[in-house]
Design a protein around this motif. Sequence first.
Motif, PDB file in Angstrom:
ATOM      1  N   TYR A   1      -2.274  -1.510   2.156  1.00 45.55           N
ATOM      2  CA  TYR A   1      -3.162  -0.595   1.433  1.00 45.55           C
ATOM      3  C   TYR A   1      -2.770  -0.535  -0.040  1.00 45.55           C
ATOM      4  O   TYR A   1      -1.585  -0.406  -0.378  1.00 45.55           O
ATOM      5  CB  TYR A   1      -3.090   0.813   2.028  1.00 45.55           C
ATOM      6  CG  TYR A   1      -3.990   1.809   1.317  1.00 45.55           C
ATOM      7  CD1 TYR A   1      -5.375   1.748   1.468  1.00 45.55           C
ATOM      8  CD2 TYR A   1      -3.452   2.789   0.492  1.00 45.55           C
ATOM      9  CE1 TYR A   1      -6.198   2.647   0.806  1.00 45.55           C
ATOM     10  CE2 TYR A   1      -4.270   3.686  -0.166  1.00 45.55           C
ATOM     11  CZ  TYR A   1      -5.637   3.615  -0.004  1.00 45.55           C
ATOM     12  OH  TYR A   1      -6.454   4.504  -0.669  1.00 45.55           O
TER      13      TYR A   1
ATOM     14  N   SER B   1      -4.883  -6.929  -5.923  1.00 46.60           N
ATOM     15  CA  SER B   1      -5.724  -8.047  -5.471  1.00 46.60           C
ATOM     16  C   SER B   1      -5.217  -9.369  -6.026  1.00 46.60           C
ATOM     17  O   SER B   1      -5.186 -10.386  -5.319  1.00 46.60           O
ATOM     18  CB  SER B   1      -7.177  -7.822  -5.891  1.00 46.60           C
ATOM     19  OG  SER B   1      -7.707  -6.671  -5.266  1.00 46.60           O
TER      20      SER B   1
ATOM     21  N   ARG C   1      -8.928   2.058  -9.873  1.00 44.82           N
ATOM     22  CA  ARG C   1      -9.384   0.668  -9.805  1.00 44.82           C
ATOM     23  C   ARG C   1      -8.377  -0.285 -10.439  1.00 44.82           C
ATOM     24  O   ARG C   1      -8.247  -1.431 -10.018  1.00 44.82           O
ATOM     25  CB  ARG C   1     -10.738   0.526 -10.524  1.00 44.82           C
ATOM     26  CG  ARG C   1     -11.905   1.165  -9.795  1.00 44.82           C
ATOM     27  CD  ARG C   1     -13.214   0.777 -10.474  1.00 44.82           C
ATOM     28  NE  ARG C   1     -14.317   1.592 -10.011  1.00 44.82           N
ATOM     29  CZ  ARG C   1     -15.068   2.359 -10.788  1.00 44.82           C
ATOM     30  NH1 ARG C   1     -14.824   2.412 -12.088  1.00 44.82           N
ATOM     31  NH2 ARG C   1     -16.060   3.064 -10.291  1.00 44.82           N
TER      32      ARG C   1
ATOM     33  N   LEU D   1      -5.913  -7.236   1.648  1.00 46.10           N
ATOM     34  CA  LEU D   1      -6.115  -5.914   1.049  1.00 46.10           C
ATOM     35  C   LEU D   1      -6.758  -4.996   2.083  1.00 46.10           C
ATOM     36  O   LEU D   1      -7.833  -5.283   2.606  1.00 46.10           O
ATOM     37  CB  LEU D   1      -7.014  -6.020  -0.191  1.00 46.10           C
ATOM     38  CG  LEU D   1      -7.302  -4.720  -0.949  1.00 46.10           C
ATOM     39  CD1 LEU D   1      -6.023  -4.191  -1.602  1.00 46.10           C
ATOM     40  CD2 LEU D   1      -8.375  -4.955  -2.010  1.00 46.10           C
TER      41      LEU D   1
ATOM     42  N   THR E   1     -12.158   5.120  -6.708  1.00 45.88           N
ATOM     43  CA  THR E   1     -12.681   4.759  -8.030  1.00 45.88           C
ATOM     44  C   THR E   1     -11.786   5.246  -9.168  1.00 45.88           C
ATOM     45  O   THR E   1     -11.932   4.779 -10.294  1.00 45.88           O
ATOM     46  CB  THR E   1     -14.092   5.333  -8.226  1.00 45.88           C
ATOM     47  OG1 THR E   1     -14.055   6.756  -8.055  1.00 45.88           O
ATOM     48  CG2 THR E   1     -15.065   4.738  -7.223  1.00 45.88           C
TER      49      THR E   1
ATOM     50  N   ALA F   1      -7.873   0.641  -2.288  1.00 44.27           N
ATOM     51  CA  ALA F   1      -9.250   0.143  -2.264  1.00 44.27           C
ATOM     52  C   ALA F   1     -10.217   1.283  -1.960  1.00 44.27           C
ATOM     53  O   ALA F   1      -9.981   2.099  -1.071  1.00 44.27           O
ATOM     54  CB  ALA F   1      -9.396  -0.956  -1.207  1.00 44.27           C
ATOM     55  N   GLY F   2     -11.309   1.328  -2.723  1.00 43.47           N
ATOM     56  CA  GLY F   2     -12.314   2.360  -2.524  1.00 43.47           C
ATOM     57  C   GLY F   2     -12.103   3.597  -3.362  1.00 43.47           C
ATOM     58  O   GLY F   2     -13.014   4.417  -3.504  1.00 43.47           O
TER      59      GLY F   2
ATOM     60  N   THR G   1      -5.778  -1.278  -7.810  1.00 40.97           N
ATOM     61  CA  THR G   1      -6.322  -2.169  -6.782  1.00 40.97           C
ATOM     62  C   THR G   1      -6.557  -3.565  -7.349  1.00 40.97           C
ATOM     63  O   THR G   1      -6.338  -4.571  -6.664  1.00 40.97           O
ATOM     64  CB  THR G   1      -7.625  -1.595  -6.215  1.00 40.97           C
ATOM     65  OG1 THR G   1      -7.386  -0.256  -5.747  1.00 40.97           O
ATOM     66  CG2 THR G   1      -8.154  -2.432  -5.069  1.00 40.97           C
ATOM     67  N   ASP G   2      -6.986  -3.636  -8.599  1.00 42.81           N
ATOM     68  CA  ASP G   2      -7.204  -4.930  -9.255  1.00 42.81           C
ATOM     69  C   ASP G   2      -5.890  -5.701  -9.372  1.00 42.81           C
ATOM     70  O   ASP G   2      -5.831  -6.912  -9.082  1.00 42.81           O
ATOM     71  CB  ASP G   2      -7.817  -4.695 -10.641  1.00 42.81           C
ATOM     72  CG  ASP G   2      -7.986  -5.984 -11.428  1.00 42.81           C
ATOM     73  OD1 ASP G   2      -8.695  -6.876 -10.948  1.00 42.81           O
ATOM     74  OD2 ASP G   2      -7.406  -6.088 -12.534  1.00 42.81           O
TER      75      ASP G   2
ATOM     76  N   PRO H   1      -8.842  -2.138   3.898  1.00 48.48           N
ATOM     77  CA  PRO H   1     -10.140  -1.551   3.540  1.00 48.48           C
ATOM     78  C   PRO H   1      -9.973  -0.126   3.032  1.00 48.48           C
ATOM     79  O   PRO H   1      -8.909   0.489   3.205  1.00 48.48           O
ATOM     80  CB  PRO H   1     -10.912  -1.586   4.861  1.00 48.48           C
ATOM     81  CG  PRO H   1      -9.859  -1.606   5.918  1.00 48.48           C
ATOM     82  CD  PRO H   1      -8.707  -2.375   5.344  1.00 48.48           C
ATOM     83  N   PRO H   2     -11.022   0.417   2.406  1.00 39.00           N
ATOM     84  CA  PRO H   2     -10.934   1.780   1.884  1.00 39.00           C
ATOM     85  C   PRO H   2     -10.535   2.787   2.967  1.00 39.00           C
ATOM     86  O   PRO H   2     -10.969   2.690   4.112  1.00 39.00           O
ATOM     87  CB  PRO H   2     -12.352   2.058   1.375  1.00 39.00           C
ATOM     88  CG  PRO H   2     -12.898   0.701   1.050  1.00 39.00           C
ATOM     89  CD  PRO H   2     -12.315  -0.219   2.083  1.00 39.00           C
TER      90      PRO H   2
END
Length: 323
Positions: free
Chosen positions: A197, A213, A206, A223, A203, A200-201, A209-210, A225-226
Amino acid sequence: MAATDTDPRILRAFVAVAEELHFTRAAARLYVAQQALSRDIRRLERELGRELFVRTTRQVSLTPDGERLLPYARRVLEAHTALRAAFTDPADRPLLVDLNTDGMTAARVLARARELAPDCELMARFESGLTWAAGEVLAGRLDVSFGRAAGLDPAVLARLSVQPVRYEPMAVLLPGDHPLAGRETVAMSDLAGETVYAGAGNTRTREWTDLASMLFAEWDIVLAPPAPLAVGVAEFRRVMTKTGHPVLAVAGFPPLLGAVLRPLVRPVPLSPLLMVWRKGLDHPGLSALRAAVAELAGSEGWLERPPNSWLPGIDASLMDRRS
């Protein structure tokens, strides 16, 4: 366009929608109802005699007239902020400092800044994510924040000043019964095929998460999921226990009951921490924060990049930048 004296509040609404390209997010950013925001945008369109946005059920985009208005609106709002600041002693108001999360590097910077400037009021805030906090900084509802600035929209970053703070080594937060929990360190290759984790998801985060990734792509890590957005340590622990996924973190992440934090190695992935603020901000508290960063980074080697480390080029370049 018809000549008119446009209320800065209406221009602020326009800029928020133009930057978010989403009425709900823009309304949340401005702390207003979405209906009120829509009314303000319609009013501005009537005043100017132009459509500023194309709205569909799926997306919002700027029209050519909206694109043309945006730089003018930003300059007006910046001038309006400068006008107010010109007649206000910066030291008379608190400096609002977003730490994202308590108990980590930014909190240490704030504590030292308070020692350096005891007569200033530096107020901590916890916005949990630089993507969100940067918008609050530009809107004037925050003054300073910390995080991975390279993950911000270039148009947002262009309006911010930055100061590198620290190369933070990354770590993985593992459930206590995970097969890797017994190791002192975890190699990146050990996580191949794992689902991890990394926000992700969410906002607000971000930029994190970027970064994850890019890291995960190199070592075949999935990755996660949210997950439901968890506010507070207890809720975060509950949600992470429910999903059972390891969590990407940094080495200084606060302890979490039922989980163990293990440094990542071979290579050591780095999270680039920077301090950001609005260009032109003048406040003695900001000077104290900058001095605190320089002092702590110098005495503790925060800006010495570890050997055999991983960091995207875009982040390495920004960490070399000085405002």
